[in-house]
Motif scaffolding. Sequence first.
Motif, PDB file in Angstrom:
ATOM      1  N   TYR A 100       0.838  -1.210   0.000  1.00 43.35           N
ATOM      2  CA  TYR A 100       0.000   0.000   0.000  1.00 43.35           C
ATOM      3  C   TYR A 100       0.877   1.266   0.000  1.00 43.35           C
ATOM      4  O   TYR A 100       0.588   2.226  -0.711  1.00 43.35           O
ATOM      5  CB  TYR A 100      -0.944  -0.001   1.213  1.00 43.35           C
ATOM      6  N   LYS A 157      -4.560   4.179   4.978  1.00 45.09           N
ATOM      7  CA  LYS A 157      -5.835   4.147   4.237  1.00 45.09           C
ATOM      8  C   LYS A 157      -6.772   5.258   4.712  1.00 45.09           C
ATOM      9  O   LYS A 157      -7.454   5.884   3.912  1.00 45.09           O
ATOM     10  CB  LYS A 157      -6.526   2.784   4.424  1.00 45.09           C
ATOM     11  N   LYS A 161       2.040   1.964  -3.320  1.00 45.80           N
ATOM     12  CA  LYS A 161       0.947   2.471  -4.154  1.00 45.80           C
ATOM     13  C   LYS A 161       0.782   3.984  -3.969  1.00 45.80           C
ATOM     14  O   LYS A 161       0.548   4.712  -4.927  1.00 45.80           O
ATOM     15  CB  LYS A 161      -0.346   1.742  -3.756  1.00 45.80           C
TER      16      LYS A 161
END
Length: 405
Positions: free
Chosen positions: A102, A306, A105
């Motif tokens: 993540y 997130k 990303k």
Amino acid sequence: MGKNQDEEEGNLSHNTKAVISLDERFVMQTYSRFPVVPVRAKGVKVWDCDGKEYIDCVSGIAVLNVGHRHPRILKVLKEQAEQLMHISNHFYIEQQAKASEYLAKIAPKPLEKTFWGNSGTEAVEAALKLAIKYTGKHEFIAAQGSFHGRTMGALATTWNEHYRAPYAPFGINAKFVPFNDLQAIKEAVSKDTAGIILEPVQGQGGVNIPSNGYLEAVRELCDEKEILLIFDEVQTGFGRTGKLWAGEHWNVVPDIMPLAKALGGGISSGACIAKEEIAKAFDHGAHGTTFGGNPLACALSLEAMKIVVEENLSERAAELGKKAVKQLKELKEDLEIIKDVRGIGLLIGIEVSKDAKKLCLEMIKKGILITYTAEKVIRVIPPLVIKEEELEKALNIIAEGFKQH
Ligand SMILES: Cc1ncc(COP(=O)(O)O)c(C=O)c1O
């Protein structure tokens, strides 16, 4: 704390006094603390041991970008703690792999591979070691006013040559140049330079924002001289400055980027992400740690990242920060005590001409948690989830605190 503590700081409660007394007796006195004992927090609110409520304008020093005890953080904390908290980097750790995926990303491209540690200083240590291992050189250029951490010497005293030899001799040779001065950096580069390490915006140094063109030119210089660019985004990362990464304000991508603070959503977690080709220099045994990248820290890091992205906290920081800086600049027009206001997103510094600690103490008494840095810069770094009316209230308290002087 001196003898006249109560007179200087208002009447402290029995509870507060008891904790201070224990601290003074049994804790090494490395911190100059404010006489507050926080015991509970939620979102941007903090309560002390006497039940007094504060609006948090410190965020544990830029740690709590998602606020205290975000429901998603609590859920993951519970779920992961019930499964597996710690294992060892001798085994594959699913949460570490997923958090790394993540991070790759959302990190500036092409930063892709991560080494996990527990703190900012460890993340920077990893970055410096990686740069030494990759380039075979030992000299770094750093900026005056920089802050990159406080570790020293552990590897120098580790006996096994396998760990020690690739990095010896010890003691990093750092050349310090004025921040925001391209010519000085150019002059400091030598055949021994491994890399340039900079905070894109200096935090502890007093919230110093570079001029447009500076970081871009440093990037070009690194490319031309084939030296590595390290952006320490430990404090500025994860939306704090109004972009996910401070380097994004100038579209500059470093080769290596140490991270920590907000990464763990409130738990200690650090990471050093680098370009694939450079990351290869960290082969088996080249670096390591017992706790770094443990399942609990990584599950929480993944969730915290997130939340920052999914709740658009960078945009929030940009919007709220702009308003706050405008308001503080207006206040500066009326008050001589304010020398300068510097801010980018919700990383805001108010440079004052009087005792910053005293001013902070006044404001704390009025109901906000606030601290200062670089001796005279009061820092406003609230959680990025702060509501507009909460920020407004905090700014009013700050204004009142100033007006009293
Ligand atoms: C830019 C920067 N780098 C590194 C560090 C060190 O982080 P830690 O205190 O987690 O070791 C800090 C801490 O304030 C920091 O602001």
